[in-house]
Design a protein around this motif. Structure first.
Motif, PDB file in Angstrom:
ATOM      1  N   SER A 131      30.908  43.042  36.531  1.00  0.00           N
ATOM      2  CA  SER A 131      31.354  41.916  35.714  1.00  0.00           C
ATOM      3  C   SER A 131      32.834  42.096  35.397  1.00  0.00           C
ATOM      4  O   SER A 131      33.338  43.220  35.379  1.00  0.00           O
ATOM      5  N   THR A 132      33.522  40.974  35.188  1.00  0.00           N
ATOM      6  CA  THR A 132      34.963  41.043  34.938  1.00  0.00           C
ATOM      7  C   THR A 132      35.345  40.256  33.693  1.00  0.00           C
ATOM      8  O   THR A 132      34.695  39.276  33.331  1.00  0.00           O
ATOM      9  N   SER A 136      39.028  36.512  37.514  1.00  0.00           N
ATOM     10  CA  SER A 136      38.145  36.892  38.615  1.00  0.00           C
ATOM     11  C   SER A 136      38.716  38.079  39.374  1.00  0.00           C
ATOM     12  O   SER A 136      39.908  38.384  39.289  1.00  0.00           O
ATOM     13  N   LEU A 137      37.871  38.736  40.126  1.00  0.00           N
ATOM     14  CA  LEU A 137      38.345  39.765  41.053  1.00  0.00           C
ATOM     15  C   LEU A 137      39.256  39.124  42.088  1.00  0.00           C
ATOM     16  O   LEU A 137      39.074  37.959  42.453  1.00  0.00           O
ATOM     17  N   LEU A 142      36.541  40.762  45.964  1.00  0.00           N
ATOM     18  CA  LEU A 142      35.283  40.047  45.839  1.00  0.00           C
ATOM     19  C   LEU A 142      34.566  40.009  47.188  1.00  0.00           C
ATOM     20  O   LEU A 142      33.341  40.182  47.253  1.00  0.00           O
ATOM     21  N   ALA A 145      32.910  43.333  47.792  1.00  0.00           N
ATOM     22  CA  ALA A 145      31.713  43.480  46.966  1.00  0.00           C
ATOM     23  C   ALA A 145      30.556  42.663  47.525  1.00  0.00           C
ATOM     24  O   ALA A 145      29.411  43.130  47.593  1.00  0.00           O
ATOM     25  N   LYS A 146      30.845  41.436  47.940  1.00  0.00           N
ATOM     26  CA  LYS A 146      29.802  40.567  48.476  1.00  0.00           C
ATOM     27  C   LYS A 146      29.181  41.165  49.735  1.00  0.00           C
ATOM     28  O   LYS A 146      27.959  41.082  49.941  1.00  0.00           O
ATOM     29  N   ILE A 152      28.374  39.485  41.269  1.00  0.00           N
ATOM     30  CA  ILE A 152      29.596  39.370  40.471  1.00  0.00           C
ATOM     31  C   ILE A 152      29.378  38.412  39.308  1.00  0.00           C
ATOM     32  O   ILE A 152      28.932  37.277  39.491  1.00  0.00           O
ATOM     33  N   THR A 154      31.478  36.732  35.997  1.00  0.00           N
ATOM     34  CA  THR A 154      32.829  36.516  35.474  1.00  0.00           C
ATOM     35  C   THR A 154      32.763  35.835  34.115  1.00  0.00           C
ATOM     36  O   THR A 154      32.020  34.866  33.937  1.00  0.00           O
ATOM     37  N   ALA A 170      31.908  33.763  41.985  1.00  0.00           N
ATOM     38  CA  ALA A 170      31.053  34.415  40.996  1.00  0.00           C
ATOM     39  C   ALA A 170      29.598  34.015  41.210  1.00  0.00           C
ATOM     40  O   ALA A 170      29.288  32.852  41.500  1.00  0.00           O
TER      41      ALA A 170
END
Length: 356
Positions: A131-132, A136-137, A142, A145-146, A152, A154, A170
């Motif tokens: 979480s951010t 956003s990342l 991102l 990560a995906k 994710i 946000t 997100a």
């Protein structure tokens, strides 16, 4: 009919729609995160201020305590340091240095920036959820990560931020109302110097109507009534911080917890005095004295770095008047320590009773 088993429970692999907020700076210990997750919610490690070695250790500790999903909360990329007005700020802090017997502060400051390395550790160690806050990342992060199957989340404070977070990719969005304790999750402060101050009851349904991903409600939620009300307004889960700060597993100093137990709905203010970013916390002498000086804080993270020693000395001395006591507006009724498992259980029991 409102169901307490929402779609986001399946998305995140949790039993109950309760997420413990990722409160950086000490409250979120590995024990707290693990206990919330083991109880059926989603524990979140506030990792933004951790060193890489500490993050690795905490992740190991969490996984030794539970095999349930958990999250790691990171800050979106932060600005570079700006100490151009350091002398002006330290001059305003002189009375506090003297009262706390702090020697003349260093003329050399540098805010550690482990953001990139912390993110890489999350990838390396297969953290299930990131979480951010503050945006956003970056797109490249991102995408990485995906590819690894990481979900994710946000945090946003307006509908426009929610739309931007959804477009960025997100999987879920936290709608943070103005009642929430801690730092405002605003993406920028160009239009609103203290961050957008939209209450949760107004913000939540508008965000839920605007986006196609699950929405999580945050701000002033401490019990089952808040959970049910949030679900009725379009959320699929709630994120709770302040009540968990007062938990037995929290790393918050005793004086911090007691300040929460002694506070009420009128006790908090939104201030930049501690970190340079707007955050809601219990009003105290530090805030009053710094704001009375008329001195503008340095930008974040530089101001946070300058005040770190003051906060640390105050915490060791058990002096809440010079600590950052982040808390939301729904503290009345929080009067004693509870275990994290008791908090999750009592919220769910109250929500079920309310629905009946």
């Amino acid at each position: 009919m409102i169901s307490l088993k929402t779609d986001i429970c399946g998305l995140l692999g949790i039993d109950y729609p309760i997420i413990q907020a990722g409160m950086a700076g000490g409250p979120t210990t590995a024990e707290l995160v693990a206990e919330v997750s083991a109880a059926g919610g989603l524990g979140t490690l506030g990792a933004a201020y951790l060193t890489p070695d500490k993050l690795r250790q905490d992740l190991e500790d969490i996984r030794q305590k539970t095999d349930k999903p958990f999250a790691v909360n990171l800050f979106a990329p932060v600005p570079q340091d700006d100490f151009s007005r350091l002398d002006e700020v330290t001059q305003a802090l002189q009375p506090i240095y003297q009262e706390l017997a702090i020697d003349q502060p260093s003329a050399e400051y540098r805010s550690p920036d482990y953001g990139e390395e912390l993110f890489r550790i999350c990838l390396e160690l297969n953290v299930p959820i990131i979480s951010t806050a503050f945006g956003s990342l970056p797109p490249s992060h991102l995408a990485c990560a995906k590819r690894r199957g990481i979900k994710i989340i946000t945090m946003v404070t307006t509908v426009s931020e929610a739309l931007a977070a959804e477009e960025a990719g997100a999987d879920a969005i936290v709608a943070q109302g103005s009642e929430a304790g801690g730092h405002r999750g605003s993406f920028s402060f160009d239009r609103h110097p203290l961050g957008a101050q939209v209450g949760l009851m107004a913000l939540l349904p508008q965000v839920a109507d605007a986006v196609n991903v699950p929405v999580i409600a945050a701000g002033g939620i401490t019990d089952g009534r808040g959970l049910v009300a949030s679900l009725a307004l379009g959320a699929q889960a709630v994120q709770i911080g302040t009540r968990f700060v007062g938990s037995k597993e929290s790393g918050a100093p005793k004086a911090y917890k007691q300040a929460i137990f002694d506070s009420d709905e009128e006790s908090t203010v939104v201030t930049k005095s501690f970190s340079g970013r707007p955050a809601r916390g219990i009003n105290n002498r530090f805030i009053e004295q710094f704001e009375a000086s008329g001195t503008k804080p340095l930008p974040f993270p530089s101001h946070n770095t300058v005040t770190k020693e003051i906060r640390g000395v105050a915490a060791k001395a058990g002096n809440p008047q010079f600590m950052s006591l982040w808390a939301g507006q729904a503290t009345r009724g929080l009067t004693q320590e509870e275990s994290a498992a008791e908090i999750v259980s009592s919220i769910m029991e109250q929500a079920r009773a309310f629905l009946r």
